[in-house]
Design an enzyme around this catalytic site. Structure first.
Site, PDB file in Angstrom:
ATOM      1  N   GLU A 164       0.787  -1.245   0.000  1.00  0.00           N
ATOM      2  CA  GLU A 164       0.000   0.000   0.000  1.00  0.00           C
ATOM      3  C   GLU A 164       0.817   1.292   0.000  1.00  0.00           C
ATOM      4  O   GLU A 164       0.255   2.366   0.238  1.00  0.00           O
ATOM      5  CB  GLU A 164      -1.010   0.006   1.167  1.00  0.00           C
ATOM      6  CG  GLU A 164      -2.018  -1.124   1.062  1.00  0.00           C
ATOM      7  CD  GLU A 164      -3.122  -1.109   2.116  1.00  0.00           C
ATOM      8  OE1 GLU A 164      -4.127  -1.813   1.912  1.00  0.00           O
ATOM      9  OE2 GLU A 164      -2.983  -0.400   3.131  1.00  0.00           O
ATOM     10  N   GLU A 175      -6.995  -7.719  -1.535  1.00  0.00           N
ATOM     11  CA  GLU A 175      -7.396  -7.483  -0.140  1.00  0.00           C
ATOM     12  C   GLU A 175      -8.830  -6.994  -0.107  1.00  0.00           C
ATOM     13  O   GLU A 175      -9.185  -6.089  -0.861  1.00  0.00           O
ATOM     14  CB  GLU A 175      -6.520  -6.403   0.535  1.00  0.00           C
ATOM     15  CG  GLU A 175      -5.262  -6.868   1.197  1.00  0.00           C
ATOM     16  CD  GLU A 175      -4.670  -5.797   2.113  1.00  0.00           C
ATOM     17  OE1 GLU A 175      -5.455  -5.038   2.736  1.00  0.00           O
ATOM     18  OE2 GLU A 175      -3.442  -5.723   2.203  1.00  0.00           O
TER      19      GLU A 175
END
Length: 882
Positions: free
Chosen positions: A460, A557
């Site tokens: 991320e 995710e």
């Protein structure tokens, strides 16, 4: 497009064959002394291990996971501990040219002394360290490893980085964690995360040993196969790295033998003094058929025994015994007709594979507690739920060798992050040198494993810059962009490509893949559904509404929280903690507003429990959070699976779903489907169904019921679809429709049934949305069938005719297994069998029971009796909590 083939190597041993003698290895595992900074606490502790577990085993602290002990025991991580011991050298030092002290893992910042002489320093938990101690080792030796608090070190490094700040400084207060974790090469979640505690450990967490050798010593041994299409032949690259202590080149013979592939080849080799690297190419005999390694559910995980013998002259011989696995992997990013952007999917051995699985986090805050039994339990539970892949997430650790060995054996594909997560990182010279050593070591250590199909630079961090998570002024952003490219492209990617050309590398997750590269490694929107992978979380929208989910190329995710079962929480709590609003429940929740978000999501479709008995209310609420989580992730995963073969409004061709997260690090509310210790939550039972190789998926669009057939099978199949309408108030089906001759293509998803809900209700009669539920089932010839599935026509809080069932179970033993014969008096949603602390799992759980009788099988993980099961069993269904 990258073509990848791999082999997993096991370490062999040096064989003594005349003079000079082969390497002598003396382990320093076992009992050491530990002392606190001022010497007030002195105790014995095990290596491998850490300070916390040593204190626990000596009875000096309680379970660190008990109640609020993560805060109570903060002092342990703030202190500077020293490990020490005396050892005798079991060989004559004068007969060896070089003696090294080797640490496979030191956690983390330490000064190493032997006989009061500093021989080295460490600052990276993920590095292997080898220190030359030839001049200081004696017959009897005193070794010290003087640790510096990781918290103090992180703060000091941050303060000394004066040119500009590197955010984030600290975790959100709800996480109760420590600051500046991005300044230390250590397990990032050890300073806390939104699902885990802060336990910044100190210790020797992996093997430590003395190695003495003459002539040369083998340090790394890796195997990388490749398939040459033009020659239709497999070849195998063997890379060996030696430390050559001879002053002259060492000449020798290397023989490679793979008996089952009728392959034996001998090579002459010459090793120059210093670090020497030799690469040998072995061509596999064309006359033999090579059996490839396949992911779980797609074929066998065939491996071949292989012996590599190094005869290095003067009677010096090294034998390596390894396991050879052959497979190709490609990450395919290419244009899709009818859609802007690029595909993002994996081809294994030339076959497109839909990636099904979850995200792996560290199994414990204290790595020495992660035994092979725990790894086997969790990884077996992964394949038992029809998963074929896990993403080793970048805020934890590069897992131990056994983790990857088990994944090789079980066919679990691994998406391997490098250990950087949710932060920006410094790029000063010392930091980069440490990272370069880390990445080089980890790639060499792991690249022989066929299970690893991808390297990914970070978790991320591209998104953090693109979305400006840390509120950096635009005029200051350039330096962070340069740092990002320097770290993940100019350093990590450069090393990965040099060390391992056999598998793909992406810089981040989520990323737009090739599009991110085109945008100079930082895309404007890393969450773009037309490229790469996406992470998606939405706790406020209705999770039953599939239109809120991104029709992405790859969902790496996504998730919803739930609470672990009461039996899991009970071990680390006391009676005053057993309420959803207790201090303990608030303390254990590390995600802001998490407990309220679960109730909000549950309340959209279910009545919330209102029991006046506080303990019953707590247990009912735990149950309902697990129902909510399972149902939400079912809806989202089924959306991704049915989107694999279609493009709608330019979006689709989804080829992966990895929900967040597989496992738990402690006993707390989280996104996991396996509780700490391995107990299956309701979600994990649901995963067994929604990841099934053959599955019917139902959903509604504009008042029309659609059923898709989803297949991971390698061949087309002809099936019958059975659709049944049940009234909540009756055990007799209202009506059943059988649609025969349904053809489902291999590896695809396609609509196989369509009917307006109103037409279905009219045709069956005596049914409304509120009073009935739809179930459906796919069956083929012989054993071919998928799990049954269902579609709720209304929220269950609006259901009419749902009544409290009389549920009962009788238990009988059948060999090593136990059969639970369930009986019900009414249609019963979310039937849940719980046997408390008895270790094991059921073959099905959390199901909709539409027949009067159902047999459920219990697989025990430990010896157990019928009496113990009967005593521990609790049966719960939805109406029992009202």
């Amino acid at each position: 497009m990258l073509l990848v083939l791999l082999l997993a190597a096991c370490w062999g041993r040096g064989v003594l064959s005349g003079n000079p003698p082969g390497p002598a290895v003396h382990s320093l595992r076992g009992r050491w002394w530990l002392g606190s900074g001022n010497g007030s606490v002195v105790l014995r502790g095990d290596v491998p291990g850490c300070v916390h577990t040593a204190l626990l085993r000596q009875g000096l602290i309680q379970d660190p996971y008990y109640r609020f002990n993560d805060l109570t025991y903060r002092w342990i991580s703030l202190d500077n501990w020293t490990y020490s011991r005396t050892f005798k050298t079991p060989f004559d030092v004068s007969k060896w040219q070089k003696v090294n002290l080797v640490f496979e893992g030191v956690d983390t910042v330490a000064q190493i002394l032997i006989n009061n002489v500093t021989v080295g320093r460490t600052d990276n938990m993920f590095n292997r360290y080898s220190f030359d101690i030839t001049s200081v080792i004696k017959e009897v030796n005193f070794i010290e490893v003087r640790f510096l608090s990781a918290i103090s070190y992180g703060a000091k490094q941050s303060r000394s980085h004066r040119a500009y700040s590197v955010p984030p400084q600290c975790p959100p207060p709800v996480q109760k964690g420590e600051c500046h974790v991005n300044f230390i090469r250590k397990e990032q979640c050890s300073f806390s995360w939104d699902w885990g505690p802060s336990f910044p450990t100190q210790g020797i967490w992996k093997d430590v040993r003395i190695e003495a050798y003459n002539l040369c010593h083998l340090i790394y041994f890796t195997l990388t196969p490749s398939y040459v299409k033009s020659a239709q032949q497999w070849s195998l690259e063997i890379e060996s790295v030696f430390d050559v202590v001879s002053s002259k080149p060492v000449v020798g013979l290397v023989t490679v033998n793979i008996p089952k592939l009728q392959t034996q080849q001998t090579y002459t080799t010459e090793l120059p003094p210093g670090e020497a690297r030799i690469v040998l190419l072995v061509n596999i005999s064309k006359s033999t058929t090579v059996q490839t390694w396949w992911p779980s559910g797609h074929g066998n995980q065939t491996g071949y025994d292989m012996t590599t013998t190094f005869n290095m002259g003067a009677g010096y011989k090294i034998e390596k015994f390894s396991k050879a696995y052959f497979r190709t992997v490609e990450l395919v990013e290419e244009p899709i007709p009818g859609s802007p952007g690029l595909s993002f999917y994996f081809r294994i051995n030339g076959l497109p594979i839909f990636i099904k699985g979850s995200n792996w986090i560290p199994a414990d805050s204290f790595q020495d507690r992660v035994s092979s039994d725990i790894l086997k339990l969790i990884l077996q539970s992964t394949v038992d739920a029809n998963m074929n892949a896990l993403r080793v997430w970048g805020g934890g650790v590069y897992e131990q060798d056994e983790f990857y060995d088990i994944c090789d054996e079980l066919g679990i594909m691994i998406w391997q992050d490098f250990m950087f997560a949710c932060a920006l990182y410094p790029t000063d010279q010392n930091y980069l040198e440490s990272v370069r050593a880390e990445v080089t070591h980890q790639v060499k250590r792991l690249k022989s494993h066929p299970c690893i199909i991808l390297w990914s630079g970070n978790n991320e961090n591209e998104a953090a810059i693109a979305g400006n998570w840390f509120s950096i002024p635009q005029d200051k952003m350039k330096v962070y962009i340069l740092d990002y490219v320097k770290l993940y492209v100019k350093n990590i990617q450069e090393i990965v490509i040099a060390e391992d050309k056999s598998r793909p590398y992406i810089t981040s997750s989520p990323t737009n893949g090739k599009e991110s590269v085109k945008e100079r490694w930082l895309s404007q929107n890393p969450y773009d559904t037309h490229y790469g992978d996406t992470h998606f979380y939405d706790y406020l929208s209705d999770c039953w509404n599939w239109t809120v989910y991104p029709k992405t190329r790859f969902a790496s995710e996504y998730g919803f929280q739930s609470w672990p079962s009461f039996s899991t929480l009970e071990k680390v709590s006391s009676t005053e903690d057993w309420s959803y609003t207790s201090n303990f429940s608030l303390h254990r929740q590390h995600h802001a507003a998490g407990n309220n978000q679960m109730l909000h999501q549950a309340g959209l479709h279910f009545k919330l429990p209102q029991n006046t008995d506080p303990l019953k209310l707590f247990k009912d609420t735990i149950y309902l959070t697990q129902v909510m989580q399972a149902q939400c992730i079912k809806a989202e995963t089924e959306f991704y699976r049915r989107s694999q073969s279609e493009i709608i409004n330019g979006e689709g061709h989804t080829m992966g779903s990895l929900y967040w997260q597989l496992n738990d690090i402690w006993q707390a509310p989280s996104w996991a489907s396996l509780e700490y210790g391995g107990k299956w939550k309701m979600l994990h039972y649901f995963a067994q169904h929604f990841f099934a190789p053959l599955l019917p998926v139902g959903y509604e669009d504009d008042g029309v019921l659609y059923i898709y057939g989803v297949s991971d099978l390698h061949s087309d199949c002809e099936l019958t679809l059975q659709v049944t309408l049940h009234r909540w108030s009756s055990m007799e089906p209202v009506c059943t429709l059988a649609k025969e001759g349904v053809t489902l293509k291999a590896g695809s998803a396609a609509p196989i049934y369509k009917e307006p809900i109103n037409d279905l209700l009219k045709r069956c009669g005596n049914c409304t949305r509120q009073s009935c539920v739809v179930t459906f089932y796919l069956m083929g010839k012989g054993e071919l069938h998928g799990p049954g599935n269902y579609h709720f026509l209304s929220s269950l809080k609006d259901a009419v005719g749902l009544e409290k069932a009389m549920l009962s179970a009788t238990i009988s033993q059948q060999g090593d297994l136990y059969a639970f014969v369930l009986q019900t008096t009414a249609v019963t949603p979310f039937v849940w069998l719980d046997v408390g602390n008895i270790q094991g799992r059921f073959n099905d759980n959390g199901f909709l029971m539409t027949e009067k009788r159902k047999v459920v099988v219990f697989y025990p993980w430990e010896p157990v009796s019928i009496e113990e099961l009967e005593k521990s069993l609790s049966l719960t269904s939805l109406m029992d909590i009202y």
